[in-house]
Write a protein that holds these residues in place. Structure first.
Motif, mmCIF file in Angstrom:
data_model
loop_
_atom_site.group_PDB
_atom_site.id
_atom_site.type_symbol
_atom_site.label_atom_id
_atom_site.label_comp_id
_atom_site.label_asym_id
_atom_site.label_seq_id
_atom_site.Cartn_x
_atom_site.Cartn_y
_atom_site.Cartn_z
ATOM 1 N N SER A 1 0.818 -1.216 0.000
ATOM 2 C CA SER A 1 0.000 0.000 0.000
ATOM 3 C C SER A 1 0.848 1.260 0.000
ATOM 4 O O SER A 1 0.513 2.252 -0.647
ATOM 5 N N LEU B 1 -8.810 -2.915 -5.575
ATOM 6 C CA LEU B 1 -8.378 -3.883 -4.568
ATOM 7 C C LEU B 1 -9.379 -3.989 -3.424
ATOM 8 O O LEU B 1 -9.762 -5.091 -3.001
ATOM 9 N N LEU B 2 -9.843 -2.863 -2.946
ATOM 10 C CA LEU B 2 -10.660 -2.864 -1.732
ATOM 11 C C LEU B 2 -12.108 -3.246 -1.994
ATOM 12 O O LEU B 2 -12.759 -3.830 -1.125
ATOM 13 N N ALA C 1 -11.961 -6.853 -2.028
ATOM 14 C CA ALA C 1 -11.779 -7.304 -0.644
ATOM 15 C C ALA C 1 -13.108 -7.293 0.114
ATOM 16 O O ALA C 1 -13.420 -8.234 0.852
ATOM 17 N N GLY D 1 -6.628 -8.196 -4.072
ATOM 18 C CA GLY D 1 -7.811 -7.860 -3.283
ATOM 19 C C GLY D 1 -8.512 -9.084 -2.722
ATOM 20 O O GLY D 1 -9.077 -9.029 -1.621
#
Length: 449
Positions: free
Chosen positions: A245, A269-270, A273, A327
């Motif tokens: 990150s 990515l998030l 996730a 992710g």
């Protein structure tokens, strides 16, 4: 099976929305903010972050010890969550307001002082908050569900942090003033979400037993082998995430020549996730918490190494695609450590008859911050050794350093985590035996290498 209401799970979980704004701001942006906005050299910026976290060696265990011994009408943990919210807001705003001072030495002192203040304010809220988990439920699977709610909020907070920083800075027009607005907004969100949790949950009645001394308490903590295995695995986990990150903005800015892609990559990515968190809870019930954690690390290694090998050749589309793979790993890694941790605490409490949640979470948070800050400091030193200079075309050596920090270095750390967590001995069967008053925790076939 002991079940918590959805209201309790939501009320408990919402504080981690603000908490992960903090981790996003520090993990994704602190080093870049100090080098490219405040004007500190990379090595000194990394050093300031490391010193700020080293201060936590004092404050985190001390806060855990204090909260364990607090007795008030509203509980042991809630007073700190409620009354620590406003200082946390102010400290966050202060750190992200770049000072109007000259001189590298003065800026370094300012950075260290404000980081120590911010980390202390975060500790006062976060250690008691984390210590609530084993007090809300003792059920093996219900803890996984509780932490699924928590980390749903956590990923949402991280997405907001990742998506809002650059747009806020650009909307203001001035980078220094823009980061001050970021500190104001993020600090306010942290304070509000902490207050919501403080008024939403209710603690169990505290034990009236005579408190142990400081050194005896922590002596027991560091003799809890299952706890130590998951503790240091989590430290490696956060170290690897901090490498990825923290270096991402440099990778997009200097390898792909488009800093704006940082937000897109982070959000990709998030979002993945967030989708993967509830899936990971289901998978954990099937294959166990430990195996789910190891699977998460494997996805992260694949994503990081693919970016290292092909991102600079194939282009930004490939890099963002591999961030999606990473992710999956990030999502699968959110819940397991925080579901494994209270199991280790509960088994020790069952065997000794004493509860030390605050002490355990104090050490946990300190070691987590140590992993995060150690990675950030190492990034600063590596960039400095590679002759990194902000806002200019980078040399081959600095580009290679950035690529190493996005790929092989976090991958090595993650592989070490896969090996270490293999030794964690508590699965569902072992936990049920321990809770049935059998003092020896036996290992299942899952724990054989």
């Amino acid at each position: 099976m002991e079940r918590l209401t959805v209201r309790t799970k939501l009320g408990f979980g919402v504080a981690d929305l603000g908490g992960n704004l903090f981790f996003t701001a520090m993990g994704f942006w602190a080093l870049n903010y100090l080098t490219d906005t405040v004007g500190l050299p990379a090595a000194l910026a990394g050093l300031a972050i490391m010193v700020g976290k080293a201060w936590d060696a004092v404050t985190d265990p001390l806060m855990g010890y204090i909260s364990d011994r607090t007795r008030t009408r509203i509980g042991r943990r809630r007073p700190y969550i409620l009354f620590g919210a406003v200082p946390l807001f102010l400290a966050c705003w202060l750190f992200f307001t770049a000072p109007l001072i000259d001189g590298t030495a003065a800026l370094t002192v300012w950075a260290i002082a404000t980081l120590c203040l911010l980390n202390t304010a975060y500790t006062v809220v976060n250690i008691p908050y984390g210590s609530l988990t084993p007090e809300l439920t003792k059920d093996y699977h219900e803890r996984t569900s509780l932490n699924g709610y928590r980390f749903g909020f956590a990923v949402f907070g991280t997405i907001l942090g990742a998506a809002l920083v650059l747009p806020l800075v650009e909307a203001v027009g001035d980078r220094r003033m823009g980061f001050s607005v970021v500190g104001l907004v993020f600090g306010l969100v942290m304070a509000v979400t902490a207050i919501i949790t403080g008024v939403s949950v209710r603690e169990r009645a505290a034990s009236t037993e005579r408190p142990e001394g400081f050194f005896r308490t922590y002596g027991v903590v560091f003799k809890n082998r299952p706890y130590l295995f998951v503790l240091f695995t989590y430290m490696l986990h956060l170290s690897a995430i901090s490498f990825l990150s923290g270096i991402l903005v440099y990778y997009m800015k200097y390898v792909h020549n488009d800093e704006g892609l940082t937000t897109l990559a982070m959000v990709a990515l998030l979002l993945v996730a967030m989708v993967c968190i509830p899936i990971s809870v289901f998978v954990s019930r099937r294959i166990g918490k430990k195996r789910t954690y190891q699977l998460a690390f494997s996805f992260l290694v694949i994503g990081c190494m693919a970016i290292f090998l092909g991102g600079h050749i194939i282009g930004p589309g490939f890099t963002i695609g591999m961030m999606v793979i990473a992710g999956i790993g990030v999502g699968f890694a959110y819940v397991p450590p925080f579901a494994m941790l209270p199991d280790a605490i509960e088994v020790e409490a069952k065997n000794t008859g004493r509860r030390r949640e605050g002490a355990y979470y104090g050490v946990w948070t300190f070691v987590a911050k140590l992993g995060q800050s150690g990675a950030t400091a190492l990034m600063g030193f590596i960039l400095a050794a590679a002759r990194y200079v902000p806002d200019v075309a980078q040399t081959e050596s600095s580009i290679l350093a950035i690529r190493l920090l996005v790929g092989p270095i976090p991958s090595i750390v993650l592989i070490a985590a896969i090996v270490l967590v293999q030794f964690y001995p508590i699965d569902e069967k072992a936990y049920e035996i321990a809770m049935a008053d059998i003092t020896e925790v036996v290992e299942s076939p899952e724990n054989q290498i």
